[in-house]
Design a protein around this motif. Sequence first.
Motif, PDB file in Angstrom:
ATOM      1  N   ASN A 352       0.783  -1.042   0.020  1.00  0.00           N
ATOM      2  CA  ASN A 352       0.025  -0.097  -0.005  1.00  0.00           C
ATOM      3  C   ASN A 352       0.860   1.336   0.088  1.00  0.00           C
ATOM      4  N   ASP A 356      -1.684   6.834  -2.190  1.00  0.00           N
ATOM      5  CA  ASP A 356      -2.981   6.720  -2.447  1.00  0.00           C
ATOM      6  C   ASP A 356      -3.912   7.284  -1.429  1.00  0.00           C
ATOM      7  N   GLU A 357      -4.875   8.292  -1.743  1.00  0.00           N
ATOM      8  CA  GLU A 357      -5.684   8.678  -0.636  1.00  0.00           C
ATOM      9  C   GLU A 357      -6.644   7.893  -0.014  1.00  0.00           C
ATOM     10  N   LYS A 367      -5.984   0.807   0.195  1.00  0.00           N
ATOM     11  CA  LYS A 367      -5.882   0.338  -1.082  1.00  0.00           C
ATOM     12  C   LYS A 367      -4.682  -0.523  -1.382  1.00  0.00           C
ATOM     13  N   GLU A 379      -4.303  -6.065  -8.105  1.00  0.00           N
ATOM     14  CA  GLU A 379      -4.756  -4.467  -7.880  1.00  0.00           C
ATOM     15  C   GLU A 379      -6.337  -4.568  -7.228  1.00  0.00           C
ATOM     16  N   LEU A 382      -9.854   0.842  -3.477  1.00  0.00           N
ATOM     17  CA  LEU A 382      -9.884   1.582  -2.033  1.00  0.00           C
ATOM     18  C   LEU A 382     -11.327   0.830  -1.368  1.00  0.00           C
TER      19      LEU A 382
END
Length: 401
Positions: A352, A356-357, A367, A379, A382
Motif C-alpha cells: 500500500n 493513495d488517498e 488500497k 490490484e 479502495l
Amino acid sequence: MLKGKKFILGISGGIAAYKCAALTRLLVKEGAEVQVIMTKLAKEFITPLTMATLSKRPILVDFFNPENGDWNSHVDSGLWADAMIVAPATANTMGKMANGVADNLLITTYLSARCPVFVAPTMDLDMYQHPSTRRNMDTLRSYGNHLIEPNAGELASGLIGKGRMAEPEEIVAALKHFFNQDNRPQLKGRKILVSAGPTHEKIDPVRFIGNYSSGKMGYAIAEELARRGAEVTLVSGPTTLSADHPNIKRIDVTSAKEMLNACEKEFEQVDGAIMSAAVADYTPVSPANEKMKRTSNELSIHLEATVDIAAALGTKKMAGQVLVGFALETHDAVQNANKKLIKKNLDFIVLNSLADEGAGFNSDTNKITIIDKDNKLKEFALKSKKEVACDIIDELAIYFK
C-alpha cells in the motif's frame, strides 16, 4: 447468489437517480425483492411510478399515507431487509446519515437498519473533494457502512473528474461479492500468526519512538481469519483495539524486540504468518532509566537498527509454511515491494502506498496491491479494511489448497 435477498433501495435527489431504474431491474432479475424509499427531491429526477413498475412494490416517500393514514414504519423496513443500498447518495444525504439528521423516511430507515448498508456517492468533483464530504464518508465507513466508490468521467456539470455514481452492474457486483463471503475459502484447523499495530521504542520512562499505526489492518485480518475457522495468534503492539473472537489468542508487546521474540516463538507452531505490524526500524541504544531533562536546545539520540521480523521468520520458514509481508511505500512502490518480497523470502507481499488517498496508517480504509513470487500483481480498489482483509485471506487460502 442474490435470489431471495431483500433490499431497501434508498434514492436521494441527484441526477444519477435515473440509474436506479436499471439497478432495480438487475436486482429483480437476480431474484431479489426491492423496496424503494425515495426522498421528496428524488421524485424530481425519476418518478415513483417508474420505480414501482420495476420493483413491483409500492414506493415509500412519506412517513404516512395522507389519504388513509397508513404508517410507513421505518423500524419494520429496517428489520425486513438483508441489505440497504443508498444510491445515489448525495452530499446532503451522506451528511444526514453521518450525523443522524432524521428528517425523512430514508434517513430514519437507515438509522433503524440492522442490516449491512451500501452507499454509492454521487456529486460534482469539487463537492466530492470538499473536506466536509470526505469527513462524512470517513464517518460512514467508521460506522461499518460499505462505500462503493464513484467513477471518474464527465459529470452533469460538464466538468471532468471523480463523482459519477458507480454503474448499476458495479453495485450489483459489490453486493454479490459481499453475500458470497460465506462461500469463501475456509481455514478451519489452520494455525496462523498475525502481527499488528506499532512498536514503541523507549527513549526514557515517558518518551518513545513510534509511528501512526493504529493496528486496524492487522486486527481486521485476525478477525477474518478467526471467522473462517483458523486458530489465530495475534501479536499486538500498543493499541486501543480489542479482539474478542474465541479463536484469537492475543499476545501484547511493546517494543520491536518483544515482538520479535514473541513471533519467533509462535512461528514454529503455525501454518502461516501475516506480518502486518508497523515495526520500528530503529531503537535507542541506551534508553534512560529516568526522565531526561531539557538541558540544551539540541539533543542527539544514538539509534541502532532493529531486527527485521519478517526477514527473520523468512530464514526459519519450513516447507508448507506461508509467510506474508506488508510494504508501505511513498515512491517506487512496486520495485521496492518486489525487493522486500525476495529479500525476506515471502510468499506474497501486500503493498500500500501513502500516495493513495485513504490508504495507510490510522485510516478505516486501504488500497492494496498483492504481489506474489511470480511477480503477478493483483490490484484492488479502495475498500474498508475489513473488506481488504477478506481479499488478503482469499489470497492466503490459495496456498493451502
